[in-house]
Design an enzyme around this catalytic site. Structure first.
Site, PDB file in Angstrom:
ATOM      1  N   GLU A 305       0.826  -1.208   0.000  1.00  0.00           N
ATOM      2  CA  GLU A 305       0.000   0.000   0.000  1.00  0.00           C
ATOM      3  C   GLU A 305       0.862   1.260   0.000  1.00  0.00           C
ATOM      4  OE1 GLU A 305      -3.320   2.128   2.949  1.00  0.00           O
ATOM      5  OE2 GLU A 305      -2.052   0.495   3.680  1.00  0.00           O
ATOM      6  N   LYS A 369      -9.629   2.871  -3.047  1.00  0.00           N
ATOM      7  CA  LYS A 369     -10.117   2.380  -1.766  1.00  0.00           C
ATOM      8  C   LYS A 369     -11.464   3.010  -1.431  1.00  0.00           C
ATOM      9  CE  LYS A 369      -8.651   1.707   3.045  1.00  0.00           C
ATOM     10  NZ  LYS A 369      -7.610   2.030   4.049  1.00  0.00           N
ATOM     11  N   CYS A 426      -5.526  -2.241   2.874  1.00  0.00           N
ATOM     12  CA  CYS A 426      -5.421  -2.093   4.320  1.00  0.00           C
ATOM     13  C   CYS A 426      -6.593  -2.785   5.016  1.00  0.00           C
ATOM     14  CB  CYS A 426      -5.312  -0.619   4.692  1.00  0.00           C
ATOM     15  SG  CYS A 426      -4.898  -0.310   6.422  1.00  0.00           S
TER      16      CYS A 426
END
Length: 553
Positions: A305, A369, A426
């Site tokens: 990430e 995301k 995440c």
């Protein structure tokens, strides 16, 4: 006289130190009662990763039950007991989450000059606030409370329902949901393919709370029956898991060889623009290392990430260097911040993204995301202006914070040479039932793997990264998909669709991991098809059992 349904359990019945202990716990009042509940919840956190000590949750819930039993005084009615039950639940939840989430404090030390003042809010404030969900769960259980085994069903209904709410409201935070107590063992976790994490939560509460009756039951059947039933449930789960997990390794996808790059970049250096060239050089060098086992060259490279301290899509030189580092036919999948040109009058919007890049440096697909971390990646809208006026910002130093991808954009990532990829960034991987886009499981091209890129460097060598891995691992079992997880400092791993760890890298170690990609489970799983409906049915069964016990009391 006290009605039978509200009489306290027979704590004074003869029989051993445990019965005497239960009686003493029930007599606690005031701060002693809350302190005991806090300590019980704290001890219960030992059932979570990385410890996985399931008896700790049994002791913890037994003490909580005895404390609630102690609220059934001769002058109490059920409504009057709501407040003490809620306080017991809040103290229990506060202790449980404080002991399980203390490592969050590490993130406040990365930029201590900016965030140290807020450390108590993360370490104490967050568990205290989340404890309100357990307060509500215990209060609901208090309304259903009766002596005997029926109170176990009432507790499972109230607390498991509260755990589901905790995982959904205010963007949701299902970290260390109680079902993880049985969601770590390879055989026991297989039941998640049927009922998901929240279904495991019902089972964990029923099983671990059952021994409370050993000290308080007034009849052999009510004393020993719940524990015997709990043992049968655990045995059935284990047998189902043993049957589901084939001793042979899962087959692998032909023609795919993965390389997970774990650069182990310190968080305090990772986002400094002056380190940009050194960071790119490091990634390219790790990518181009020859396979240590002398095996086939990797076809797909994975970087974690937010791999870069700059917008690589706007840096042609860096993009060219990355593209040149790929061998012909290789593709790179990397986390990276990206920016979107604003409309007139709007500010530049930033997204936490995954990009698929081909040789030559062209982006072939990307994912933004959707589920952002409040206060970590953005400031919640009601507080945004006020907090910024005080000079505060989110942890990630992006002007204005990240923007969320749209739900319509929560889609499968298409990477040449790979099966369709269910992309997560995440902590998106900790949300059960939210991994796949709606209808993806039954689509013409169902996903072949879950990809999770993350940066757990914020939390160092603490239980945090291990808890994160364990929760992501359970998603593989729920969905019947292999999980490929690439983390900056670890723990990077490849996990098959049954939850077996095929390969992994140690935490805080610079390394690469070459591995094959296991295949998905054909036909998927029951949970993947119907979601939380089995959990809803289990909740209804617990409520029916508790109400029946009230009528018979």
């Amino acid at each position: 006289m006290t009605p039978a349904s509200e009489a306290p359990p027979a704590a004074a019945s003869p029989g051993g130190a445990v019965a005497r202990l239960a009686g003493g716990v029930m007599l606690l009042r005031g701060w002693r009662r809350l302190g005991a509940s806090f300590l019980a919840g704290s001890f219960g956190a030992l059932a979570m990763p990385p410890f996985g000590f399931l008896p700790a949750l049994a002791v913890s819930l037994a003490v909580a039950i005895w404390l609630v039993d102690g609220t059934a005084g001769s002058r109490s009615t059920r409504p009057a007991r709501l407040w003490p039950c809620a306080l017991i639940g809040w103290a229990w939840g506060f202790g449980y989450l404080f002991a399980g989430l203390w490592w969050l404090g590490s993130a406040f030390l990365v930029e201590a000059d900016v965030f140290l003042w807020a450390l108590p809010l993360g370490v104490l404030g967050l568990p205290a606030a989340l404890g309100l969900f357990y307060a509500a769960g215990f209060a609901v259980a208090g309304l259903l409370w009766v002596r005997g085994p029926g109170r176990i069903a009432g507790l499972a209904f109230g607390v498991a329902g509260a755990e589901w709410v905790r995982g959904h409201v205010f963007t949701g935070f299902p970290w260390n949901t109680l079902g993880m107590a049985v969601g770590q063992n390879l055989w026991l976790m297989q039941s998640a393919s049927l009922v998901g994490l929240y279904g495991l939560t019902v089972l964990a509460i029923l099983v671990c709370a059952a021994p409370a009756t050993l000290a308080t039951g007034s009849h052999p059947r009510s004393r020993f029956g719940p524990s015997a039933a709990a043992a049968i449930v655990l045995a059935a789960m284990a047998l189902y898991g043993a049957e589901r997990v084939d001793p042979e390794a899962d087959p692998v996808v032909v023609g795919v060889r993965l390389r997970l790059v774990q650069p182990n970049l310190p968080q305090d250096a990772k986002f400094r623009p002056e380190n940009r060239q050194d960071i790119v050089d490091r990634y390219v060098e790790l990518t181009r290392r020859p396979p240590e086992d002398g095996g086939a060259a990797p076809t797909h490279i994975l970087w974690p990430e937010s791999a870069f301290p700059f917008l690589i899509q706007r840096d042609p030189a860096a993009m060219a260097q990355v593209g040149a580092g790929l061998a012909p036919g290789q593709h790179l999948i990397t986390g990276a911040a990206r920016a979107e040109e604003p409309l007139p009058g709007e500010r530049l919007r930033y997204f936490n993204a995954i990009m698929a890049i081909e040789p030559g440096g062209r982006i072939v697909d990307s994912y933004d995301k959707v589920h952002l971390v409040p206060f970590g990646e953005y400031l919640p809208a009601p507080l945004d202006a006020a907090l910024r006026a005080l000079g505060l910002r989110q942890f990630v130093a992006v002007p204005g914070g990240f923007s969320a991808g749209t739900l319509a954009g929560q889609r499968i990532l298409d990477v040449p040479g790979l099966p369709p990829v269910a992309a997560t960034i995440c902590y998106e991987a900790i949300f059960p039932g939210a991994i796949l886009p709606a209808g993806a499981a039954g689509a013409d091209r169902p996903p072949g793997l879950i990809l999770n890129v993350t940066n757990d460097a914020w939390f160092g060598d603490t239980p945090g990264p291990r808890q994160h891995l364990a929760q992501a691992r359970l998603r593989a079992v729920e969905e019947g998909l292999p999980l490929v997880r690439d983390a900056n400092t670890g723990i990077s791993a490849v996990i098959d669709a049954h939850g077996r760890v095929v390969a992994q890298l140690p935490i805080e170690q610079e390394a690469v991991l070459d591995a094959d990609l296991p295949v998905r489970i054909l036909g998927g799983t029951l949970y993947g098809r119907v979601g939380d409906w089995p959990f809803a049915a289990m909740l209804a069964a617990c409520l029916a059992g508790a109400l029946r016990a009230r009528r018979l009391a």
